[in-house]
Design a protein around this motif. Structure first.
Motif, short mmCIF file in Angstrom:
data_model
loop_
_atom_site.label_atom_id
_atom_site.label_comp_id
_atom_site.label_asym_id
_atom_site.label_seq_id
_atom_site.Cartn_x
_atom_site.Cartn_y
_atom_site.Cartn_z
N THR A 37 36.31 50.05 31.83
CA THR A 37 35.79 50.67 33.04
C THR A 37 35.20 49.59 33.95
O THR A 37 34.42 48.75 33.51
CB THR A 37 34.69 51.69 32.68
OG1 THR A 37 35.27 52.72 31.88
CG2 THR A 37 34.11 52.32 33.95
N PHE A 38 35.62 49.60 35.22
CA PHE A 38 35.14 48.62 36.20
C PHE A 38 33.72 49.00 36.60
O PHE A 38 33.48 50.07 37.17
CB PHE A 38 36.07 48.60 37.41
CG PHE A 38 35.78 47.49 38.38
CD1 PHE A 38 35.91 46.17 38.00
CD2 PHE A 38 35.38 47.78 39.69
CE1 PHE A 38 35.65 45.15 38.89
CE2 PHE A 38 35.11 46.76 40.59
CZ PHE A 38 35.24 45.43 40.19
N LEU A 39 32.76 48.12 36.33
CA LEU A 39 31.35 48.47 36.48
C LEU A 39 30.92 48.63 37.94
O LEU A 39 30.05 49.45 38.26
CB LEU A 39 30.47 47.42 35.79
CG LEU A 39 30.67 47.30 34.26
CD1 LEU A 39 29.75 46.23 33.68
CD2 LEU A 39 30.42 48.64 33.58
N SER A 40 31.52 47.86 38.84
CA SER A 40 31.16 47.94 40.25
C SER A 40 32.11 48.86 41.01
O SER A 40 32.43 48.62 42.17
CB SER A 40 31.16 46.53 40.88
OG SER A 40 30.25 45.68 40.21
N VAL A 67 43.79 46.16 42.32
CA VAL A 67 43.01 47.39 42.19
C VAL A 67 43.45 48.18 40.96
O VAL A 67 42.63 48.54 40.10
CB VAL A 67 43.15 48.27 43.45
CG1 VAL A 67 42.51 49.64 43.22
CG2 VAL A 67 42.51 47.59 44.66
N LEU A 68 44.74 48.46 40.85
CA LEU A 68 45.22 49.39 39.82
C LEU A 68 45.14 48.83 38.41
O LEU A 68 44.99 49.61 37.45
CB LEU A 68 46.66 49.81 40.14
CG LEU A 68 46.85 50.56 41.46
CD1 LEU A 68 48.32 50.99 41.61
CD2 LEU A 68 45.94 51.77 41.55
N THR A 69 45.25 47.52 38.24
CA THR A 69 45.21 46.95 36.88
C THR A 69 43.81 46.51 36.47
O THR A 69 43.64 45.93 35.39
CB THR A 69 46.17 45.75 36.74
OG1 THR A 69 45.79 44.73 37.67
CG2 THR A 69 47.60 46.18 37.01
N ASN A 70 42.82 46.79 37.32
CA ASN A 70 41.43 46.46 36.97
C ASN A 70 40.54 47.70 36.97
O ASN A 70 39.32 47.58 37.01
CB ASN A 70 40.88 45.42 37.94
CG ASN A 70 41.41 44.03 37.64
OD1 ASN A 70 41.05 43.41 36.64
ND2 ASN A 70 42.29 43.55 38.50
#
Length: 345
Positions: A37-40, A67-70
């Protein structure tokens, strides 16, 4: 406490030792994915970036993939909803219009809910691709019970037919029986209690099921017992017979049934190694099997891809990341590498 000497004593010792090593069990805890999960996370900011990436004269593929792979699958779904709320347009269709080829295919797979991707792959495997013993078994045998239930519900909704009906019409023999049993989701849950008597009974049943008209025994044991119990059965079978169960499968079965049983045994023994083997096979073809690479890397990216990478490096002497770099060409290369995440030295 006394321990019986001989075969059963050694089997018990091996059993105790096997419970000390947890490296191959952590994947089940869901902690060994490469994508977190991307924290920001901000869905609005990601929507702005995607709009900018597709609004100009040239499509910014790097920004789209960044965007989509992070982002986790859940976060990607939030981005899709935010995109629709802001533009009244479908993000998936907008990106499909801007992209093409394998890059379009991987973006579609990234944006689809997991159950929708699995349902589509299962349908393709059953309808004309000749890969029921491979792809269909992969999906039915490696998804958790809730994931499988959702996949089958989506399958029925999207294709207006139960997956079981397609299995019945498109496969036959023990392969059909295996897939139907797996689709029912009737595998026993692991209770933490070791049933040595049942393990011994299953070993004897498989030893006696080497003749004709004994397929039902194989289907029952392979699809109803919990994975922890089946690992015990496989180990004890080898101890009592002097050879692995897979040798018996190769002698007893042929064609798709043999492949399906061997794949299922591989899943039971070591699921990350099973996927490592599949990725290696996909990369060894004259033209890489992009569909297999996409399906596996996306579906395991939040589950156990770190374990798969470790098994790949251990078995083939080369990292998965380097193997992808060498074999994959075109726009989707950076997407697959981003999902793989890093080199394993």
């Amino acid at each position: 406490m006394s321990v019986t000497h001989g075969k059963m004593g050694l089997s018990l010792t091996q059993e105790i030792l096997s419970h000390l090593g947890l490296a191959n069990k952590t994947a089940a805890w869901g902690t060994l994915g490469t994508l977190r999960t991307f924290l920001s996370f901000s869905a609005d900011k990601d929507v702005q970036r995607l709009l900018k990436a597709i609004a100009g004269q040239g499509v910014d593929r790097i920004a789209i993939l960044d965007v989509l792979t992070n982002r986790s699958r859940e976060q990607r779904q939030l981005i899709s909803r935010a995109f629709h709320e802001r533009t009244q347009q479908d993000l998936l269709k907008s990106l499909q219009a801007a992209l093409s080829g394998n890059l379009e295919r991987i973006v579609v797979a990234l944006l689809q809910p997991a159950a929708h991707l699995d349902a589509r792959e299962l349908r393709t495997a059953l309808k004309g691709s000749g890969s029921a013993e491979d792809v269909a078994l992969e999906i039915l045998a490696t998804r958790t019970p809730p994931q499988l239930q959702e996949c089958l519900a989506v399958y029925k909704h999207n294709f207006q037919v139960d997956a079981a009906e397609d299995i019945k019409s498109e496969t036959r023999g023990i392969l059909r029986d295996l897939l139907l049993a797996l689709a029912k989701g009737g595998r026993e849950a692991y209770t933490g209690i070791i049933d040595y008597n049942l393990a011994a009974q299953d070993v004897q049943a498989l030893k006696q099921a080497e003749g004709p008209s004994t397929e039902r025994t194989w289907v029952l044991v392979f699809t109803q017992r919990n994975p922890e119990h089946l690992v015990r059965v496989l180990n004890q079978y080898q101890w009592y017979t002097g050879h692995e169960l897979e040798k018996t499968v190769r002698a007893r079965f042929h064609g798709a049934a043999c492949v399906a049983l061997l794949n299922l045994a591989s899943v039971i023994r070591n699921t990350p190694l099973y996927f490592a083997d599949k990725l290696h096979q996909a990369l060894q073809e004259t033209e890489p099997n992009y569909q297999a690479l996409m399906r596996i890397l996306i579906s395991r990216s939040e589950t156990d891809l770190l374990s798969i990478r470790a098994e790949f490096r251990k078995k083939f002497g080369k990292s998965l990341y380097s193997s992808l770099q060498d074999a994959v060409k075109g726009d989707c290369r950076s997407a697959l590498l981003a999902l793989c995440r890093a080199e394993d030295l």
